[in-house]
Every structure is written in C-alpha cells, then in structure tokens.
Design an enzyme around this catalytic site. Structure first.
Site, PDB file in Angstrom:
ATOM      1  N   SER A  22    -105.836  55.264  -5.348  1.00  0.00           N
ATOM      2  CA  SER A  22    -104.724  53.671  -4.625  1.00  0.00           C
ATOM      3  C   SER A  22    -103.859  52.586  -5.820  1.00  0.00           C
ATOM      4  CB  SER A  22    -106.763  53.092  -4.421  1.00  0.00           C
ATOM      5  OG  SER A  22    -106.233  51.603  -3.524  1.00  0.00           O
ATOM      6  N   PRO A  23    -103.054  52.268  -5.264  1.00  0.00           N
ATOM      7  CA  PRO A  23    -102.640  51.596  -5.985  1.00  0.00           C
ATOM      8  C   PRO A  23    -103.341  50.592  -7.343  1.00  0.00           C
ATOM      9  CG  PRO A  23    -101.611  51.230  -3.623  1.00  0.00           C
ATOM     10  CD  PRO A  23    -103.052  51.869  -3.584  1.00  0.00           C
ATOM     11  N   CYS A  25    -102.473  47.668 -10.128  1.00  0.00           N
ATOM     12  CA  CYS A  25    -101.680  47.376 -10.720  1.00  0.00           C
ATOM     13  C   CYS A  25    -101.603  47.590 -12.236  1.00  0.00           C
ATOM     14  CB  CYS A  25    -101.636  45.940 -10.207  1.00  0.00           C
ATOM     15  SG  CYS A  25    -100.823  45.222  -8.661  1.00  0.00           S
ATOM     16  N   ALA A  57     -99.108  48.169  -6.233  1.00  0.00           N
ATOM     17  CA  ALA A  57     -98.339  46.948  -5.700  1.00  0.00           C
ATOM     18  C   ALA A  57     -97.442  47.139  -6.333  1.00  0.00           C
ATOM     19  CB  ALA A  57     -99.510  45.452  -5.253  1.00  0.00           C
ATOM     20  N   GLN A  99     -96.309  51.212  -3.000  1.00  0.00           N
ATOM     21  CA  GLN A  99     -97.201  50.964  -2.166  1.00  0.00           C
ATOM     22  C   GLN A  99     -96.079  49.111  -2.130  1.00  0.00           C
ATOM     23  OE1 GLN A  99    -100.314  47.644  -2.923  1.00  0.00           O
ATOM     24  NE2 GLN A  99    -101.499  48.086  -1.128  1.00  0.00           N
ATOM     25  N   TYR A 182    -101.785  38.692  -0.016  1.00  0.00           N
ATOM     26  CA  TYR A 182    -100.254  38.807  -0.616  1.00  0.00           C
ATOM     27  C   TYR A 182     -99.819  38.061   0.933  1.00  0.00           C
ATOM     28  CZ  TYR A 182    -101.838  40.317  -4.615  1.00  0.00           C
ATOM     29  OH  TYR A 182    -103.128  40.005  -5.634  1.00  0.00           O
ATOM     30  N   ARG A 230    -102.011  48.827   4.458  1.00  0.00           N
ATOM     31  CA  ARG A 230    -103.195  48.376   4.069  1.00  0.00           C
ATOM     32  C   ARG A 230    -103.580  46.988   4.307  1.00  0.00           C
ATOM     33  NH1 ARG A 230    -105.919  48.101  -1.962  1.00  0.00           N
ATOM     34  NH2 ARG A 230    -106.970  50.400  -1.379  1.00  0.00           N
ATOM     35  N   LEU A 300    -115.897  50.032  -3.683  1.00  0.00           N
ATOM     36  CA  LEU A 300    -116.863  51.230  -4.922  1.00  0.00           C
ATOM     37  C   LEU A 300    -117.170  52.526  -4.491  1.00  0.00           C
ATOM     38  CD1 LEU A 300    -118.894  47.734  -5.083  1.00  0.00           C
ATOM     39  CD2 LEU A 300    -117.094  48.803  -7.229  1.00  0.00           C
ATOM     40  N   ARG A 323    -111.283  52.062  -9.379  1.00  0.00           N
ATOM     41  CA  ARG A 323    -111.357  51.888 -10.725  1.00  0.00           C
ATOM     42  C   ARG A 323    -112.201  53.436 -11.218  1.00  0.00           C
ATOM     43  NH1 ARG A 323    -112.131  46.618  -8.314  1.00  0.00           N
ATOM     44  NH2 ARG A 323    -111.371  45.163  -9.583  1.00  0.00           N
TER      45      ARG A 323
END
Length: 354
Positions: A22-23, A25, A57, A99, A182, A230, A300, A323
């Site tokens: 997953s993107p 940052c 992103a 992304q 965003y 997303r 999670l 994560r």
C-alpha cells in the site's frame, strides 16, 4: 495453493499473488524528487515478493503535496529517478504502481518527525492550500482557498500530465487517491464540500470532480493498463460520506474505466474510528458484493492466515498492506512459509529459505 498466492489478471497485467504494498508516505524528498531511499524502500518490497508495489501518495503539483518532503510527479525531471525505481521493481518480479494525489486543504505541513505542524503561507516550506470550500481541516489552520472553475481545470490538467509522466516513468498501475481527506475526498464528502455550483450539493454533483479527474487521467493513460482508486468508504461521522455512498459511487466507476476500488476510510474530519484487526475489510466486502467491482482490503491486516481468509471468503480481491510492510519487507516470503506454500525466492537469498 493458498488463495493469497493465487494469481489474478487485471486488464493486461497478471499479478503473481494478492499481496500489495500500500502507498506509504516517506516524506523524504526535496522538491518532489525521488532518491536512493525510495529505490531501496520500494525495491526491497519487490525483492520481498509483493505482487504490486505502489509508490507513496505522489503529488501532481507542488501545492498538492502533504508536506515539502512528499514525492512528486509534477516535473519532467522527476521521471529519470522514478524510471530507475520501476525498472528495479520489474526486474525483481513485481509490478510498479503509483498513487497520484492532491492533498487539498491537508497540504502545507512540516515533516512528521519535526512535529507535523501546519505551515502558513510565507513560512519556509509553506504555501496556500486549496479545497472545494473554504473550510479548514482543524481550527489552528488557515482557511483554504476555494477552487474556482479555473482552479478545478488546473487540477484536472495536473492529473492528466502526471499520468503521462507516470507512463514515461515505467509505472504499470495508477491508483487515484480519493481518500483520507485529501482533495478528491473533500469534494466527495458533504462535510467538506459546501459548494452551491455543479460540484456541490447532491451526490451526483459531489462526485463530478472525481469523474472529471478520471477522464483527464484516461486521456494519457493507456486503456489496457489497470486504473485503481482509493476511497474513504466512510467518514465515520453523522451526515458524512457512508458505505452506501461508496457502493453507489463504485457502481458508476465500474463503467468509467476503474478496475478496482481500494477501500480505506476516514481522514476527512476528526472522528472516533473503532480500530481492530481488519476493521475496514467490511467496506471492501460490501463494495465488491453490491457493486460488482474488484476491491482491495486495507487496515490492520498483519497475519498471513488473516489475509488468506479475506481472499478465500471473497471479501476482497487484493490485500493492501501498509505498516506490516514497514516492519517486514519480506512479508510475502514469510506468509508463503506460514501457509505451507512454495514461492520463488531471489537467487541471492535462496540459502536463507525456511
């Protein structure tokens, strides 16, 4: 074979398994330029066996960044290093995605490890933010500038140009960032969009900006290449965007060239979110089953069996892990071992196989 390691073909791309980086940052750029941190960060996840590695992103304009350290794709000069990164990802058996993002009113912030404070225009590394309506995200931030028609056209043009640069940089998948408060999410949600023109008010008006951004991206992005989005599936707040809104949007997106909806949630307003393992999977399942579109589950997801069960039970089509990939770049190799499945390791690492 565990369902987690079954291949899936989307448009012209076959993904070797269902695990996606997953993107994430990294806030480690100067003027949007990728560097060796990004090469190692993204490249190691490809070495680790992910089917798809989505770069963080990536801002379509300088004012579209969350912070001054964000990755950017608003200059042709950004392409060279990004191409080096995508080449490495592809050489190691994964697919490179990006992304495309605009932070809207949540831009102009300091780096997280320096306090994450909002930076006013005129401060070093600060700028004037934009949004669908002049509503600040938090009380200590200045109101953003409401986008007029010319401003909206500029953002659409920025997404179009960014998609062309993404193609030149070797990316094979684009994910449009329409989540987490965003800019696109700000247009979608009635909590942040108080406009009275054709971009505000009704559901149909509030999704108009997103649909126009998608059309702009499609002008330069090949139709045979996957195009994801997303979304924040819920604002977790009364009178905000809901899961039913997400289904209604997805039913439209499936006919607009979107191949998969990555179902996240929250971030547009301060809200109490009931965190638990897999707390957003229900959104991916709802959108998939009620809209008939491919979905990605995120939130999670940390264990191999947990991820495999999500695919096996048909709750989602891809597992987007964030994560846990920061903790373990080789999560897919470990997951395969835990699920009793043999996968190809990099030859340089074979002597360490379980």
């Amino acid at each position: 074979m565990p369902h987690l390691f079954s291949p899936i073909k989307i448009k012209n791309i076959e993904f070797k398994n269902r695990l996606v980086v997953s993107p994430l940052c990294e806030y480690s750029c100067v003027d949007g330029f990728a560097n060796n941190w990004h090469l190692v960060h993204l490249g190691s996840r490809a070495v680790g066996g992910a089917a798809l590695v989505i770069a963080e992103a990536t801002a379509v304009s300088p004012e579209g960044r969350i912070s001054h350290g964000d990755l950017g794709i608003y200059k042709d000069e950004h392409i060279e290093k990004l191409k080096e990164i995508t080449d490495f990802i592809h050489q190691n058996g994964s697919v490179a995605g990006v992304q495309l993002a605009h932070a809207g009113r949540k831009g102009s912030h300091e780096l997280p490890w320096l306090g994450n404070a909002w930076l006013a225009p005129g401060q070093p590394n600060g700028w004037k933010t934009v949004a669908p309506s002049p509503i600040s995200f938090s009380p200590n931030e200045e109101m953003p500038l409401e986008l007029d028609k010319a401003g909206i056209e500029k953002v659409k043009a920025d997404f179009k140009a960014a998609a062309a640069r993404a193609l030149a940089a070797g990316f094979k998948v684009i994910e449009i960032h329409g989540a987490h408060g965003y800019l696109i999410n700000e247009f979608l949600s009635p909590l942040s969009n108080h406009r009275t023109d054709e971009y505000g008010g009704s559901f149909e008006n509030r999704i108009r900006f997103l649909l126009e951004v998608i059309e702009s991206v499609k002008e330069t992005w090949p139709k045979e290449n996957p195009l994801f989005i997303r979304i924040s599936s819920s604002d977790w707040t009364e009178a905000g965007w809901t899961a039913d809104d997400s289904v209604a949007l997805a039913r439209i997106l499936i006919n607009k060239g979107i191949d998969l909806v990555d179902c996240s949630s929250g971030g547009n307003v301060l809200a109490r979110i009931p965190l638990k393992p897999g707390y957003q999977v229900e959104f991916a399942e709802k959108v998939k089953k009620e809209a008939g579109i491919l979905t990605g589950a995120v939130g999670l997801i940390t264990e191999a069996k947990q991820a495999d069960d999500i695919i096996q039970t048909g709750q989602a089509d891809l597992i987007m892990i964030a994560r846990e990939f920061l903790r373990d770049p080789y999560f897919p190799l470990r997951a395969a071992h835990q699920l009793g499945h043999e996968v190809k390791w990099p030859v340089q690492y074979e002597r360490a196989k379980w």
